[in-house]
Structures are given as structure tokens and as C-alpha cells.
Design a protein around this motif. Sequence first.
Motif, PDB file in Angstrom:
ATOM      1  N   VAL A 131       0.849  -1.185   0.000  1.00 19.21           N
ATOM      2  CA  VAL A 131       0.000   0.000   0.000  1.00 19.21           C
ATOM      3  C   VAL A 131       0.888   1.239   0.000  1.00 19.21           C
ATOM      4  CG1 VAL A 131      -1.760   1.289   1.275  1.00 19.21           C
ATOM      5  CG2 VAL A 131      -1.829  -1.215   1.249  1.00 19.21           C
ATOM      6  N   ARG A 133       0.986   4.432   1.272  1.00 20.06           N
ATOM      7  CA  ARG A 133       0.170   5.012   2.333  1.00 20.06           C
ATOM      8  C   ARG A 133      -0.106   6.494   2.169  1.00 20.06           C
ATOM      9  NH1 ARG A 133      -0.560   0.972   5.713  1.00 20.06           N
ATOM     10  NH2 ARG A 133       0.996  -0.681   5.830  1.00 20.06           N
ATOM     11  N   TRP A 136      -3.436   8.591  -2.515  1.00 18.17           N
ATOM     12  CA  TRP A 136      -4.854   8.249  -2.555  1.00 18.17           C
ATOM     13  C   TRP A 136      -5.375   8.439  -3.972  1.00 18.17           C
ATOM     14  CZ3 TRP A 136      -7.728   6.810   1.876  1.00 18.17           C
ATOM     15  CH2 TRP A 136      -6.990   6.816   3.058  1.00 18.17           C
ATOM     16  N   ASN A 140     -10.798   8.269  -3.421  1.00 16.52           N
ATOM     17  CA  ASN A 140     -10.442   8.395  -1.999  1.00 16.52           C
ATOM     18  C   ASN A 140     -10.050   7.053  -1.393  1.00 16.52           C
ATOM     19  OD1 ASN A 140      -9.975  10.176   0.156  1.00 16.52           O
ATOM     20  ND2 ASN A 140     -11.909   9.613   1.127  1.00 16.52           N
ATOM     21  N   LYS A 141      -9.352   6.240  -2.193  1.00 15.67           N
ATOM     22  CA  LYS A 141      -8.836   4.954  -1.726  1.00 15.67           C
ATOM     23  C   LYS A 141      -7.311   4.973  -1.814  1.00 15.67           C
ATOM     24  CE  LYS A 141     -12.953   3.013  -1.363  1.00 15.67           C
ATOM     25  NZ  LYS A 141     -13.530   2.561  -0.069  1.00 15.67           N
ATOM     26  N   GLN A 142      -6.671   4.267  -0.874  1.00 10.57           N
ATOM     27  CA  GLN A 142      -5.222   4.188  -0.929  1.00 10.57           C
ATOM     28  C   GLN A 142      -4.783   3.354  -2.126  1.00 10.57           C
ATOM     29  OE1 GLN A 142      -4.352   2.849   3.171  1.00 10.57           O
ATOM     30  NE2 GLN A 142      -3.123   4.697   3.381  1.00 10.57           N
ATOM     31  N   THR A 144      -2.789   0.694  -4.042  1.00 11.88           N
ATOM     32  CA  THR A 144      -2.152  -0.575  -3.690  1.00 11.88           C
ATOM     33  C   THR A 144      -1.595  -1.210  -4.961  1.00 11.88           C
ATOM     34  OG1 THR A 144      -3.683  -0.934  -1.851  1.00 11.88           O
ATOM     35  CG2 THR A 144      -2.488  -2.849  -2.660  1.00 11.88           C
ATOM     36  N   ASP A 164      -9.548   0.215  -7.228  1.00  9.96           N
ATOM     37  CA  ASP A 164     -10.390   0.561  -6.086  1.00  9.96           C
ATOM     38  C   ASP A 164     -11.588  -0.382  -6.023  1.00  9.96           C
ATOM     39  OD1 ASP A 164      -8.642   2.610  -5.734  1.00  9.96           O
ATOM     40  OD2 ASP A 164     -10.009   4.213  -6.336  1.00  9.96           O
ATOM     41  N   ASP A 331       6.152   5.906   1.574  1.00 12.62           N
ATOM     42  CA  ASP A 331       4.906   5.990   2.343  1.00 12.62           C
ATOM     43  C   ASP A 331       4.559   7.414   2.735  1.00 12.62           C
ATOM     44  OD1 ASP A 331       4.218   3.378   2.176  1.00 12.62           O
ATOM     45  OD2 ASP A 331       4.805   2.813   4.206  1.00 12.62           O
ATOM     46  N   GLN A 334       2.959  12.089  -0.978  1.00 14.62           N
ATOM     47  CA  GLN A 334       1.524  12.323  -1.159  1.00 14.62           C
ATOM     48  C   GLN A 334       1.155  12.663  -2.599  1.00 14.62           C
ATOM     49  OE1 GLN A 334       0.047  15.083   1.768  1.00 14.62           O
ATOM     50  NE2 GLN A 334       0.776  13.854   3.481  1.00 14.62           N
ATOM     51  N   ARG A 336      -0.640  12.261  -5.786  1.00 15.35           N
ATOM     52  CA  ARG A 336      -1.946  11.608  -5.917  1.00 15.35           C
ATOM     53  C   ARG A 336      -2.580  11.723  -7.301  1.00 15.35           C
ATOM     54  NH1 ARG A 336      -4.913  13.198  -0.152  1.00 15.35           N
ATOM     55  NH2 ARG A 336      -3.170  12.615   1.194  1.00 15.35           N
TER      56      ARG A 336
END
Length: 386
Positions: A131, A133, A136, A140-142, A144, A164, A331, A334, A336
Motif C-alpha cells: 500500500v 500510504r 490516494w 479516496n482509496k489508498q 495498492t 479501487d 509511504d 503524497q 496523488r
Amino acid sequence: MSNLRISGEGDDISGLLAMLGGITDPRKARGKIYSLSFMLASALVATLAGATGLREIGSRVADFGQDLLARLGAPFDHFTGRYRAPSEKAIRALFEKMDVAAVDAAFGAWLFAHAVWEPGEDIVLAMDAKVLRGAWSEGNKQVTLLSAMVHANGLVAGQVRVPDGTNEITQVAALLENLPDISGPVVATLDAVHTQHETAFLLVEHGIDYALTVKGNQPTLYRKTFEQTLPLLQKPPQHEVEERGHGRIKKWQAWTTEAKGIGFPEVATAAVIRRDEFDLKGIRVSREYAHILTSVAGNRATAAYIHRLIRGHWGIENEIHYPRDTAWREDANQTRTGNSPHTLASFRNLAIGIIRRNGIRKIKETLEYIAGDRDRVLPLLATACH
């Protein structure tokens, strides 16, 4: 870094540039200033110099010297008399739109093709999810990613995004389709979440043996495996390893037996591994058991071999996940937008593979070494190409 030498004119990176240039270019043809191979090679060098995200990639590329820009394929501006470097904005726009499936397939195939194998060596793949971390998705899901790492050398041979609303179990088929062509015996190791009939069928259909840990998420299967292996524990171990370190003594003992009456696809062997940990006075502080089902059969399915498969599986944490988190602070990143988080992770996989191809184990120290002089990257890239 004693493994690296000073760059020279003989450092041929044309093979790497050709691979990068062969990936699908998401940009429109009109108005393009930089070739795709140059853009991606610049991002790779910045990643090898320790850039953790798009802003740092742009900053490091802006500091490249003229000789390095030329070697990477930069366009020459006749008005200024200098080679041009792409802006952070241009790199960011490219990463957002990259075809990540094409990126992972190209990177995995290239690394696999340039790996060195022992004659007759089994190819063992550890399949595991990570993941991101700090990243996103638009839903709005992390984010993976499910990856396949070669046990022997820590190279990522394939990677796919877990969409997702799904989980990593559903993406084994996509990962298998993303792998390069592999000849010879292949074994996949997966943790207990993947101990599913469908996963075993998929692997066998692709000509890949499996070694799966069985836990309580499959109670009936676990009970049958436990009953099959329990009598073995009354006998001397078929394989035993002891290690000392960090104030502890660790001992592994392993047994295997034919998997009779266990209803699981193509299962041939059941195994149990007992792990004991002692303090330096010899007092036991913990004991754990791992129960394993595998399609590996006959003389290949020795206790030593199964133990090596299971212990090697967790190498993906130490060889891939841990360096991405520590050397590139993955991790904490950010990023995105669009496909950028996935693309950044793919470039970190490629960077790790290139470093390992040069016989170097210290990832973070290598990034710091290259950051001190970006031209130091050229022999690293050249060695990885041959």
C-alpha cells in the motif's frame, strides 16, 4: 562506492534508452520537444540520485550537466548553444498520463532479460502487495500495487495496480499476464491471503508451481494440512538451520510429506516449518509453526527447498518494500494525481534493479553517491545494460 567507476565515453546506455523509448507515449505528437526516452531517462537518473517525488525529480533534472543531458538524448537548442532540460511541469504531466501497465511490463522484461542466472536454476517469484500510504486515488482509496519479485536477485519482474473496490487476491491473473516470458521451472510464493483455489488454478494453468502458507482464513484446509503434518513433528527434522544475531538464537526445522487427501488444485506436498527463538542463554522465548501446501512434487520437494522458498518469500519486504520506504520515503509521499503514484513506484523498482544488477546491496548509500555527482550514474546504467 567501490563498485562504481568514473564514467567514460564507453558507457553504452543505448539499450536502456531503446527500452524507454519503446513504451507507449501518452503525449500528443504536436508540440513535443523532448523524446520519450529522454524524458524517462532523465526521471530515472533523478530517481537514482534520490529524488523522492515529482518536485524533486524536476529539481534534479534542472541541475543536470550538459554532458549528461547529451548522453541521455536531450535536444540541442541552437539559439542558446545548450542542451535543454524538461521542466517539472512537463515531467509531472507525463507521469500523470503514463500507461502504467506498459511501463511495468517494459521495466520487468528489461530487468529480467539482463539478469544473470545459474544453469538450471529455478525462477522463484514472491508475489505480494504494498500500500502506498501517502497516495490516494480519485475515489479516496489508498493506492495498492501487487508485485512479483525474483527471489534470487531482488528484481521486480511485474507489477499491477489493485483497482479501487477490489483486493490483491483478484489481481493475480493480471499480474501473471504482466510477467515477461520465463523459460524453465517457475515457482510462485504467496502469503496466506492468496491460499485460494482460484489462485492455485491460475498459477498451474500458467505453468507455475506454487508454495502457499495455510492459515485460519481457510479453516477446513488448515485442519487437513495440520492433520497431515502433525505426525512429522514426532520425528527428527528433515532440515535444520540455526542463526545467531541481535542477541537471539533462531532455529528453523522443516518436514515434508506427500499431500494425501487434501482437496486443493494440483497439491503434491504438505510441509511444516517450526521456528524457535532463544535468548543467548538458550532459553526459548517464542515458537511458531508455518504450514505449507505446494504443487512442487517428488525429489524437488525436499524440506530444505520448501524452507528456502518460504523464507525467501519475505525477501520482498526487505529487498523492495523497505528500500522504497527508507531510501525514497514512499509511504510519506503524497503524490496523488493520475497515474503518478504508480509510475513513481515503477521507477523506484527499476532503480533498485539497476543497482542490484551492479552487485550493490546498499541502496540509500548509492543514491547519495550519485547525488554528489550525477555523471556517476552512467557506468551504473551501462553495466545494467549488459
